[in-house]
Design a protein around this motif. Structure first.
Motif, PDB file in Angstrom:
ATOM      1  N   SER A 290     -13.875 -15.524  19.740  1.00  0.00           N
ATOM      2  CA  SER A 290     -14.700 -15.088  18.619  1.00  0.00           C
ATOM      3  C   SER A 290     -14.629 -16.139  17.514  1.00  0.00           C
ATOM      4  CB  SER A 290     -14.236 -13.733  18.081  1.00  0.00           C
ATOM      5  OG  SER A 290     -12.912 -13.822  17.595  1.00  0.00           O
ATOM      6  N   PRO A 291     -15.655 -16.202  16.654  1.00  0.00           N
ATOM      7  CA  PRO A 291     -15.641 -17.192  15.576  1.00  0.00           C
ATOM      8  C   PRO A 291     -14.715 -16.762  14.451  1.00  0.00           C
ATOM      9  CG  PRO A 291     -17.622 -15.857  15.443  1.00  0.00           C
ATOM     10  CD  PRO A 291     -16.917 -15.447  16.702  1.00  0.00           C
ATOM     11  N   LYS A 292     -14.067 -17.737  13.827  1.00  0.00           N
ATOM     12  CA  LYS A 292     -13.147 -17.465  12.721  1.00  0.00           C
ATOM     13  C   LYS A 292     -13.641 -18.041  11.390  1.00  0.00           C
ATOM     14  CE  LYS A 292     -10.289 -15.614  15.661  1.00  0.00           C
ATOM     15  NZ  LYS A 292     -10.183 -14.135  15.744  1.00  0.00           N
ATOM     16  N   THR A 293     -14.399 -19.118  11.456  1.00  0.00           N
ATOM     17  CA  THR A 293     -14.841 -19.801  10.239  1.00  0.00           C
ATOM     18  C   THR A 293     -16.110 -19.148   9.703  1.00  0.00           C
ATOM     19  OG1 THR A 293     -13.933 -21.887  11.083  1.00  0.00           O
ATOM     20  CG2 THR A 293     -15.503 -22.022   9.252  1.00  0.00           C
ATOM     21  N   PRO A 294     -16.093 -18.643   8.468  1.00  0.00           N
ATOM     22  CA  PRO A 294     -17.301 -18.015   7.922  1.00  0.00           C
ATOM     23  C   PRO A 294     -18.329 -19.066   7.516  1.00  0.00           C
ATOM     24  CG  PRO A 294     -15.593 -18.081   6.252  1.00  0.00           C
ATOM     25  CD  PRO A 294     -14.958 -18.609   7.516  1.00  0.00           C
ATOM     26  N   PHE A 295     -19.576 -18.634   7.435  1.00  0.00           N
ATOM     27  CA  PHE A 295     -20.594 -19.497   6.857  1.00  0.00           C
ATOM     28  C   PHE A 295     -20.355 -19.603   5.350  1.00  0.00           C
ATOM     29  CE2 PHE A 295     -23.023 -18.182  10.756  1.00  0.00           C
ATOM     30  CZ  PHE A 295     -23.103 -19.446  11.308  1.00  0.00           C
ATOM     31  N   LEU A 296     -21.126 -20.448   4.679  1.00  0.00           N
ATOM     32  CA  LEU A 296     -20.881 -20.738   3.275  1.00  0.00           C
ATOM     33  C   LEU A 296     -21.069 -19.498   2.396  1.00  0.00           C
ATOM     34  CD1 LEU A 296     -22.747 -24.159   3.040  1.00  0.00           C
ATOM     35  CD2 LEU A 296     -20.274 -23.806   3.113  1.00  0.00           C
ATOM     36  N   LEU A 297     -20.164 -19.359   1.440  1.00  0.00           N
ATOM     37  CA  LEU A 297     -20.203 -18.267   0.476  1.00  0.00           C
ATOM     38  C   LEU A 297     -20.361 -18.846  -0.923  1.00  0.00           C
ATOM     39  CD1 LEU A 297     -17.239 -16.177   1.937  1.00  0.00           C
ATOM     40  CD2 LEU A 297     -19.691 -15.825   2.354  1.00  0.00           C
ATOM     41  N   TYR A 298     -20.753 -18.015  -1.872  1.00  0.00           N
ATOM     42  CA  TYR A 298     -20.882 -18.477  -3.249  1.00  0.00           C
ATOM     43  C   TYR A 298     -19.560 -19.077  -3.723  1.00  0.00           C
ATOM     44  CZ  TYR A 298     -25.077 -15.538  -3.167  1.00  0.00           C
ATOM     45  OH  TYR A 298     -26.298 -14.966  -2.852  1.00  0.00           O
ATOM     46  N   GLY A 299     -19.637 -20.234  -4.335  1.00  0.00           N
ATOM     47  CA  GLY A 299     -18.445 -20.934  -4.809  1.00  0.00           C
ATOM     48  C   GLY A 299     -17.924 -21.980  -3.859  1.00  0.00           C
ATOM     49  N   ASP A 300     -18.376 -21.971  -2.600  1.00  0.00           N
ATOM     50  CA  ASP A 300     -17.948 -22.998  -1.655  1.00  0.00           C
ATOM     51  C   ASP A 300     -18.529 -24.349  -2.044  1.00  0.00           C
ATOM     52  OD1 ASP A 300     -16.380 -21.362  -0.088  1.00  0.00           O
ATOM     53  OD2 ASP A 300     -17.935 -20.992   1.413  1.00  0.00           O
ATOM     54  N   LYS A 301     -17.753 -25.399  -1.820  1.00  0.00           N
ATOM     55  CA  LYS A 301     -18.162 -26.749  -2.181  1.00  0.00           C
ATOM     56  C   LYS A 301     -18.170 -27.647  -0.948  1.00  0.00           C
ATOM     57  CE  LYS A 301     -16.459 -26.311  -6.930  1.00  0.00           C
ATOM     58  NZ  LYS A 301     -15.577 -26.853  -7.974  1.00  0.00           N
ATOM     59  N   VAL A 302     -19.238 -28.407  -0.817  1.00  0.00           N
ATOM     60  CA  VAL A 302     -19.439 -29.289   0.331  1.00  0.00           C
ATOM     61  C   VAL A 302     -19.642 -30.714  -0.165  1.00  0.00           C
ATOM     62  CG1 VAL A 302     -20.896 -29.817   2.317  1.00  0.00           C
ATOM     63  CG2 VAL A 302     -20.545 -27.432   1.631  1.00  0.00           C
ATOM     64  N   SER A 303     -18.986 -31.683   0.485  1.00  0.00           N
ATOM     65  CA  SER A 303     -19.256 -33.084   0.177  1.00  0.00           C
ATOM     66  C   SER A 303     -19.431 -33.866   1.475  1.00  0.00           C
ATOM     67  CB  SER A 303     -18.146 -33.695  -0.676  1.00  0.00           C
ATOM     68  OG  SER A 303     -16.940 -33.799   0.050  1.00  0.00           O
ATOM     69  N   ILE A 304     -20.311 -34.859   1.408  1.00  0.00           N
ATOM     70  CA  ILE A 304     -20.647 -35.689   2.572  1.00  0.00           C
ATOM     71  C   ILE A 304     -20.680 -37.138   2.107  1.00  0.00           C
ATOM     72  CG2 ILE A 304     -22.405 -36.202   4.308  1.00  0.00           C
ATOM     73  CD1 ILE A 304     -23.364 -33.259   3.960  1.00  0.00           C
TER      74      ILE A 304
END
Length: 326
Positions: A290-304
Motif C-alpha cells: 500500500s502507498p505510504k507517501t501522501p500527495f501534497l498538502l497545504y504548507g508543503d514545500k517543493v524545490s527543483i
C-alpha cells in the motif's frame, strides 16, 4: 547564454543573467521579451551573446543583483506547451498505480499532451490548490524551447531547432486523472498550470553534459527540505529531445517559443529516488502492499534544481509552497 524574464506586464522584460546566477543586465533594448528574441533568434542571439559575455567579464556597468523572486518563468506564457513522457519506466509505474495496462507501442511512440500555456506559475510563486483531495503532485522535468520548426521535420534535423533549456514542475492532480481519462478525451482539469526554472540556458552552457540531445546530470528534488530524488536526466530516457520535437511536429508547424517537456525524469536505479510522488507511491505498493507517501498538502514545500559537475546551479531553483486558493 542565460536568460530570464523580470515581472513586467504579461510577458515579462528580458534580462541576461551571469553564469554564476549572481548578476543580471537589462536586455530589453535588444528584445523586449524572450518571445521577441525567439521570433528573431538568428538576428538577435549574437547581440544577446555579446552582452552576456560582457556581463560575465565584468565589462558592463549597468548590471544589478539577480533575484529569482523578481522573475516570471522565462516565458511567462507561451504559444504552445507540449509535455512528453520520455522516461517510459515512469509511465509504466504510474499506469500500474491506476490499474491501467501499458501498450507495447509506448516504447516506440512517445506520449504527449498539450498543457496550460496562457499563464505559467513563476519559479518562486505558490502552487494554489482548491482541494487537497485532488491529489496534488509535483513532476520534475527538463524542457526545451524551439525556434520555428516545419511540419514533418525528422528527428535527425529537429535537434538544431532546440535553442534553450529549462527545468519544469509539471503540477498534476492525480485523483482527477482516472475519471477524466475514462472519458477518452485526455487531460484537462487534472493538469493545471506548470512552473519553470528562473533561468533558461542555451545548450552550450551545459558543456559535455549536453550530448545526444539529452542532459546528462542529476535533477534534484526536495520535499519539505528533504531530498526526494536525484535521478540522472540522461539515463533511461527512451526518447531524446530531438525525437520529442519531431513527434510534436509530425502533423503541424511549431512556432518559435514552443516548449517541449521531457516528462517526469526517472531512473531504473531506485536508489536515485523519484521526481514525483505518484512514482514513489507505486514503488511503495509494490514493496509494502500500500502507498505510504501522501500527495501534497497545504504548507508543503517543493524545490527543483540542477547543478553542474562543479556543483554550480545551472538554471536556478524552482522553490514553491502549496497554499489554498482563495
Amino acid at each position: 547564454m542565460k536568460l530570464a524574464s523580470l515581472k513586467h506586464r504579461r510577458d515579462g522584460k528580458l534580462i541576461l543573467v551571469s553564469r554564476d546566477l549572481t548578476q543580471a543586465v537589462d536586455a530589453s533594448d535588444i528584445a523586449l521579451t524572450l518571445q521577441d528574441a525567439l521570433d528573431e533568434w538568428d538576428k538577435l542571439s549574437p547581440l544577446l551573446q555579446a552582452r552576456y559575455e560582457a556581463l560575465n567579464d565584468n565589462n558592463i556597468g549597468e548590471r544589478f543583483p539577480f533575484n529569482p523572486a523578481d522573475c516570471e518563468s522565462p516565458l511567462p506564457r507561451a504559444f504552445q506547451w507540449a509535455d512528453g513522457s520520455a522516461y517510459v519506466n515512469h509511465v509504466e509505474l504510474v499506469r500500474k498505480a491506476r490499474g491501467a495496462d501499458m501498450p507495447e507501442s509506448f516504447w516506440t511512440d512517445p506520449l504527449m499532451y498539450q498543457g496550460v500555456s496562457d499563464k505559467f506559475i513563476g519559479p518562486r510563486e505558490n502552487i494554489e490548490l482548491c482541494d487537497e483531495a485532488w491529489g496534488c503532485d509535483f513532476e520534475a522535468e527538463v524542457a526545451v524551447i524551439t525556434d520555428d520548426v516545419a511540419m514533418a521535420t525528422p528527428s535527425e534535423k529537429a535537434g538544431s531547432h532546440i535553442k534553450l533549456l529549462m527545468l519544469v514542475n509539471d503540477v498534476s492532480l492525480r485523483n482527477l486523472i482516472p475519471s477524466e481519462l475514462a472519458k477518452g478525451f485526455g487531460f484537462f482539469q487534472s493538469k493545471p498550470a506548470s512552473s519553470f526554472s528562473p533561468v533558461a540556458v542555451t545548450p552550450d552552457e551545459l558543456g559535455e553534459s549536453w550530448q545526444e540531445n539529452k542532459v546528462h546530470l542529476p535533477l534534484e528534488v526536495f520535499l519539505n527540505g528533504e531530498q526526494f530524488g536525484a535521478p540522472n536526466a540522461g539515463v533511461d530516457m527512451t526518447f531524446d529531445f530531438a525525437e520529442l520535437v519531431a513527434h510534436a511536429a509530425k502533423s503541424r508547424h511549431l512556432g518559435a517559443g514552443t516548449i517541449i517537456g521531457s516528462g517526469t525524469v526517472s531512473n531504473l536505479d531506485r536508489s536515485k529516488g523519484s521526481c514525483c510522488i505518484a512514482e514513489r507511491r507505486m514503488l511503495e505498493i509494490l514493496d509494502l502492499g500500500s502507498p505510504k507517501t501522501p500527495f501534497l498538502l497545504y504548507g508543503d514545500k517543493v524545490s527543483i534544481e540542477m547543478h553542474d559537475k562543479e556543483g554550480r546551479s545551472i538554471f536556478g531553483k524552482i522553490d514553491q509552497e502549496v497554499v489554498p486558493y482563495r
